[in-house]
Design a protein around this motif. Structure first.
Motif, PDB file in Angstrom:
ATOM      1  N   THR A  25       0.838  -1.194   0.000  1.00  0.00           N
ATOM      2  CA  THR A  25       0.000   0.000   0.000  1.00  0.00           C
ATOM      3  C   THR A  25       0.873   1.243   0.000  1.00  0.00           C
ATOM      4  O   THR A  25       1.845   1.353   0.737  1.00  0.00           O
ATOM      5  N   ALA A  26       0.504   2.196  -0.844  1.00  0.00           N
ATOM      6  CA  ALA A  26       1.287   3.432  -0.941  1.00  0.00           C
ATOM      7  C   ALA A  26       1.001   4.329   0.266  1.00  0.00           C
ATOM      8  O   ALA A  26      -0.140   4.471   0.707  1.00  0.00           O
ATOM      9  N   VAL A  27       2.060   4.885   0.814  1.00  0.00           N
ATOM     10  CA  VAL A  27       1.949   5.849   1.903  1.00  0.00           C
ATOM     11  C   VAL A  27       2.693   7.106   1.481  1.00  0.00           C
ATOM     12  O   VAL A  27       3.605   7.066   0.674  1.00  0.00           O
ATOM     13  N   THR A  28       2.288   8.222   2.036  1.00  0.00           N
ATOM     14  CA  THR A  28       2.948   9.482   1.733  1.00  0.00           C
ATOM     15  C   THR A  28       3.962   9.777   2.817  1.00  0.00           C
ATOM     16  O   THR A  28       3.625   9.882   3.996  1.00  0.00           O
ATOM     17  N   GLU A  37       7.104  15.756  -0.455  1.00  0.00           N
ATOM     18  CA  GLU A  37       6.335  14.565  -0.092  1.00  0.00           C
ATOM     19  C   GLU A  37       6.614  13.500  -1.128  1.00  0.00           C
ATOM     20  O   GLU A  37       6.697  13.790  -2.317  1.00  0.00           O
ATOM     21  N   VAL A  38       6.754  12.267  -0.664  1.00  0.00           N
ATOM     22  CA  VAL A  38       7.060  11.155  -1.551  1.00  0.00           C
ATOM     23  C   VAL A  38       6.063  10.041  -1.281  1.00  0.00           C
ATOM     24  O   VAL A  38       5.813   9.692  -0.130  1.00  0.00           O
ATOM     25  N   ASP A  39       5.483   9.487  -2.338  1.00  0.00           N
ATOM     26  CA  ASP A  39       4.601   8.324  -2.206  1.00  0.00           C
ATOM     27  C   ASP A  39       5.440   7.066  -2.419  1.00  0.00           C
ATOM     28  O   ASP A  39       6.062   6.874  -3.466  1.00  0.00           O
ATOM     29  N   LEU A  40       5.464   6.221  -1.386  1.00  0.00           N
ATOM     30  CA  LEU A  40       6.253   4.989  -1.413  1.00  0.00           C
ATOM     31  C   LEU A  40       5.401   3.826  -0.930  1.00  0.00           C
ATOM     32  O   LEU A  40       4.470   4.012  -0.151  1.00  0.00           O
TER      33      LEU A  40
END
Length: 100
Positions: A25-28, A37-40
């Motif tokens: 699941t992508a988290v910010t 901010e990075v979505d990983l």
């Protein structure tokens, strides 16, 4: 020893793979003072933090053990010097009771 390595590393690799697959699941990730901010995927920051902690721990332990490694090297070189510095003549050894 190599057998023990494989017994430990294969299940550990499987656990890491299962963890990574189940936490996609992508988290910010927000770098607070900076406006970035990075979505990983969730597993990525967790694994990076784990590896960073292991690296810091290994480096700290390596630095703490430095004096012991130096002492072992010093003792090893002294032992080699003593073994090669056998300057006692054979006649003196027989007189002292040493077999030669």
């Amino acid at each position: 020893m190599r057998f023990l390595y494989w017994i430990i590393s294969i299940p550990l690799a499987v656990l890491i793979a299962v963890f990574a697959v189940s936490n996609r699941t992508a988290v910010t990730l927000s770098l607070w003072p900076l406006p970035y901010e990075v979505d990983l995927p969730l597993f990525l920051p967790i694994m990076v933090a784990l590896l960073l902690g292991l690296g810091i721990g290994f480096a700290f332990e390596w630095m703490l053990q430095g004096k012991h490694r130096r002492a072992a090297r010093r003792m090893d070189s002294e032992l080699k010097r003593i073994k090669t510095d056998d300057s006692t003549p054979k006649a003196d050894q027989k007189a002292l009771g040493h077999s030669g």
